[in-house]
Motif scaffolding. Structure first.
Motif, short mmCIF file in Angstrom:
data_model
loop_
_atom_site.label_atom_id
_atom_site.label_comp_id
_atom_site.label_asym_id
_atom_site.label_seq_id
_atom_site.Cartn_x
_atom_site.Cartn_y
_atom_site.Cartn_z
N GLN A 143 0.82 -1.20 0.00
CA GLN A 143 0.00 0.00 0.00
C GLN A 143 0.86 1.26 0.00
O GLN A 143 0.55 2.23 -0.69
CB GLN A 143 -0.93 0.01 1.21
CG GLN A 143 -1.97 1.11 1.18
CD GLN A 143 -2.87 1.03 -0.05
OE1 GLN A 143 -3.48 0.00 -0.31
NE2 GLN A 143 -2.94 2.12 -0.82
N MET A 144 1.96 1.25 0.75
CA MET A 144 2.86 2.40 0.73
C MET A 144 3.44 2.61 -0.66
O MET A 144 3.57 3.75 -1.15
CB MET A 144 3.97 2.23 1.76
CG MET A 144 3.51 2.32 3.20
SD MET A 144 4.90 2.37 4.39
CE MET A 144 5.38 4.11 4.29
N ILE A 145 3.78 1.51 -1.32
CA ILE A 145 4.34 1.60 -2.67
C ILE A 145 3.29 2.16 -3.64
O ILE A 145 3.58 3.03 -4.46
CB ILE A 145 4.84 0.21 -3.13
CG1 ILE A 145 6.07 -0.19 -2.32
CG2 ILE A 145 5.17 0.22 -4.62
CD1 ILE A 145 6.46 -1.65 -2.48
N LEU A 146 2.05 1.66 -3.53
CA LEU A 146 0.98 2.17 -4.40
C LEU A 146 0.71 3.65 -4.16
O LEU A 146 0.31 4.37 -5.08
CB LEU A 146 -0.30 1.35 -4.16
CG LEU A 146 -0.28 -0.10 -4.64
CD1 LEU A 146 -1.56 -0.81 -4.22
CD2 LEU A 146 -0.11 -0.17 -6.16
N ASP A 147 0.96 4.09 -2.94
CA ASP A 147 0.76 5.51 -2.59
C ASP A 147 1.95 6.38 -3.00
O ASP A 147 1.96 7.58 -2.68
CB ASP A 147 0.51 5.66 -1.10
CG ASP A 147 -0.88 5.21 -0.69
OD1 ASP A 147 -1.70 4.93 -1.58
OD2 ASP A 147 -1.16 5.14 0.52
N GLY A 148 2.95 5.78 -3.65
CA GLY A 148 4.06 6.58 -4.18
C GLY A 148 5.31 6.59 -3.33
O GLY A 148 6.13 7.53 -3.44
N LEU A 149 5.51 5.58 -2.51
CA LEU A 149 6.67 5.56 -1.61
C LEU A 149 7.98 5.86 -2.33
O LEU A 149 8.73 6.77 -1.93
CB LEU A 149 6.75 4.19 -0.91
CG LEU A 149 8.01 3.94 -0.08
CD1 LEU A 149 8.10 4.91 1.09
CD2 LEU A 149 8.03 2.49 0.43
N PHE A 150 8.27 5.11 -3.36
CA PHE A 150 9.59 5.24 -3.99
C PHE A 150 9.64 6.34 -5.05
O PHE A 150 10.72 6.64 -5.56
CB PHE A 150 10.04 3.89 -4.56
CG PHE A 150 10.34 2.88 -3.49
CD1 PHE A 150 11.24 3.17 -2.47
CD2 PHE A 150 9.72 1.64 -3.48
CE1 PHE A 150 11.52 2.25 -1.48
CE2 PHE A 150 10.00 0.70 -2.49
CZ PHE A 150 10.90 1.01 -1.48
N GLU A 151 8.49 6.91 -5.39
CA GLU A 151 8.51 8.11 -6.21
C GLU A 151 8.81 9.33 -5.34
O GLU A 151 9.60 10.21 -5.72
CB GLU A 151 7.16 8.31 -6.92
CG GLU A 151 6.90 7.34 -8.06
CD GLU A 151 6.53 5.94 -7.58
OE1 GLU A 151 6.88 4.96 -8.28
OE2 GLU A 151 5.92 5.84 -6.49
N LYS A 152 8.18 9.39 -4.18
CA LYS A 152 8.41 10.51 -3.26
C LYS A 152 9.76 10.40 -2.56
O LYS A 152 10.38 11.42 -2.23
CB LYS A 152 7.29 10.55 -2.22
CG LYS A 152 5.92 10.91 -2.75
CD LYS A 152 4.88 10.91 -1.64
CE LYS A 152 3.53 11.42 -2.12
NZ LYS A 152 2.90 10.51 -3.09
N PHE A 153 10.21 9.17 -2.32
CA PHE A 153 11.47 8.93 -1.60
C PHE A 153 12.30 7.92 -2.39
O PHE A 153 12.32 6.73 -2.10
CB PHE A 153 11.16 8.41 -0.19
CG PHE A 153 10.21 9.29 0.58
CD1 PHE A 153 10.68 10.45 1.19
CD2 PHE A 153 8.86 9.01 0.64
CE1 PHE A 153 9.81 11.30 1.88
CE2 PHE A 153 7.98 9.85 1.32
CZ PHE A 153 8.45 10.98 1.93
N PRO A 154 13.00 8.42 -3.42
CA PRO A 154 13.63 7.54 -4.42
C PRO A 154 14.94 6.91 -3.93
O PRO A 154 16.04 7.25 -4.36
CB PRO A 154 13.88 8.50 -5.60
CG PRO A 154 14.06 9.84 -4.95
CD PRO A 154 13.12 9.86 -3.78
N ALA A 155 14.80 5.95 -3.04
CA ALA A 155 15.96 5.26 -2.49
C ALA A 155 16.64 4.43 -3.58
O ALA A 155 15.98 3.89 -4.48
CB ALA A 155 15.52 4.36 -1.34
N ASP A 156 17.95 4.30 -3.48
CA ASP A 156 18.71 3.43 -4.38
C ASP A 156 18.55 1.97 -3.97
O ASP A 156 18.59 1.07 -4.80
CB ASP A 156 20.19 3.80 -4.36
CG ASP A 156 20.44 5.24 -4.75
OD1 ASP A 156 19.79 5.72 -5.70
OD2 ASP A 156 21.26 5.90 -4.09
N ARG A 157 18.40 1.73 -2.67
CA ARG A 157 18.29 0.37 -2.13
C ARG A 157 17.56 0.44 -0.81
O ARG A 157 17.48 1.50 -0.18
CB ARG A 157 19.68 -0.25 -1.96
CG ARG A 157 20.71 0.70 -1.34
CD ARG A 157 22.10 0.08 -1.28
NE ARG A 157 22.61 -0.28 -2.57
CZ ARG A 157 23.34 0.53 -3.36
NH1 ARG A 157 23.61 1.77 -2.96
NH2 ARG A 157 23.79 0.11 -4.52
#
Length: 391
Positions: A143-157
């Motif tokens: 759900q966090m991913i669908l809500d844009g987790l890695f778009e808002k917080f673009p971690a490398d790993r």
């Protein structure tokens, strides 16, 4: 063991945080007070705090230097629907809810690491501290991913950690490749013709069909899946009938299956469908099959090679090489951190919680997180950041 003095001095405070969280457990997507407590502490540390991803999730950001590298550290924060049977002062105050898996400890360790890193900033880049809701069967990571987790917080790993009973206290276990199994549930509704129990020939007995199907499903692992591929299929619920002298119209079977391969995962699902329809056809009853009717299934928790090496080096720096198990047996339990590992390279490891004596196993009403490992987990997080984002 090498733990910075300032982290050792945080031990008492981390214990206080952990026991507070243990007293006030909240379950999937309802972790409002838990999230408020964590967010308030992160703000006090001086971090930039974002709330609301995955309904109650938190991501805090801390940057140092001018480096472009970005690392994400994740802790889960939800509890279970279990009535606690402990009698210590910090036992759950919420009826029927309990931190029986150590997510209270995971959150406290990551809070400790955030506090230390905010004060020292011995790294060059950006750290995202992810406090995730709804790990226990509700796929909060997804759900966090669908809500844009890695778009808002673009971690490398991305990295995760879980306490593990019966691994020696303060030891780590980690390996590349599969670490935790996939998780899927299924529901099969068999529908026949209800009739008087004294006249079974006038109906179509869904109970007998269900009994045959239960046995048939047990052949999937033994006769369809390659013996070299670990897998398990379990029927966990059977619901049928309400009276002594009547054959019911329907039977409901529910169960779960686990494995370490996406290919095997699909094979098992296909075979459940095939056997259900074939067995039911032989008894003139019908089968309706639903997979993961209440929540999405979890994929395999799969560690990437480079990130496992990073995690291993950080763990060795904290506890020494002799306290590392590099070849742990993968666990048939499941973890929704797997969704994050599908999006980013990363690693998930286990931190020994000590003996499970006196029934102190995960998901047990007598479980309690071992506070002795709080500074070890926090030191690991700190060392990992300093290893991945060196100055």
């Amino acid at each position: 063991m090498t733990i910075p003095t300032d982290i050792q001095q945080l031990h008492a405070e981390m214990r206080q945080w952990r026991r507070h969280l243990h007293q006030f457990p909240e379950t999937a997507f309802e972790e409002t007070e838990t999230a408020r407590f964590i967010a308030d502490n992160l703000s006090d540390f001086g971090l930039d705090v974002h709330q609301g991803l995955g309904k109650t999730g938190i991501v805090a950001t801390l940057s140092a230097g001018s480096g472009a590298g970005k690392i994400a550290l994740r802790a889960d924060m939800d509890a279970l629907f279990i009535q606690e049977q402990n009698n210590f002062d910090h036992k759950s105050r919420h009826e029927g809810k309990m931190h029986a898996c150590g997510h209270d400890g995971h959150s406290a360790m990551l809070l400790g690491a955030a506090s230390y890193l905010a004060n020292h900033r011995n790294f060059d880049g950006t750290v995202y501290f992810i406090f995730q809701p709804a790990e226990e069967g509700r796929a909060g990571a997804r759900q966090m991913i669908l809500d844009g987790l890695f778009e808002k917080f673009p971690a490398d790993r991305v990295f995760g950690m879980h306490n593990f009973p019966d691994i020696p206290l303060g030891h780590f276990a980690v390996r590349p490749g599969p670490m935790m199994a996939s998780f899927d549930c299924f529901e099969i509704v068999l529908t026949g013709q209800a009739t008087h129990a004294a006249m079974p020939h006038l109906g179509n007995d869904a109970i007998v069909a269900a009994a045959q199907l239960i046995n048939a499903l047990q052949t999937i692992v033994s006769r369809t899946v390659n013996p070299a591929d670990p897998a398990v299929v379990s029927i966990t619920q059977v619901h049928a009938g309400q009276t002594w002298n009547a054959l019911p119209e329907s039977v409901v079977l529910r169960g779960t299956f686990r494995c370490f391969s996406n290919t095997v995962q699909q094979t098992i699902a296909d075979k459940i469908s095939q056997l259900s329809h074939a067995v039911c056809q032989g008894f003139d009853v019908t089968a309706e099959i639903k997979f993961n009717p209440e929540n999405p299934g979890y994929p395999v928790t799969f560690n990437t090679e480079e990130e496992t090496r990073m995690a291993l080096n950080a763990a060795i720096a904290v506890v020494g090489d002799d306290s590392i198990n590099r070849q742990p047996t993968p666990c048939m339990g499941s973890e929704d951190f797997a969704f994050m590992l599908q999006k980013k390279p990363g690693c998930y490891l286990w931190l020994g919680n000590g003996s499970s004596e006196n029934s102190c196993l995960l998901h047990n009403p007598h479980y309690d997180f071992n506070d002795a490992i709080l500074p070890i987990g926090a030191a690991y997080w700190v060392r990992l950041v300093e290893t991945v984002l060196p100055q």
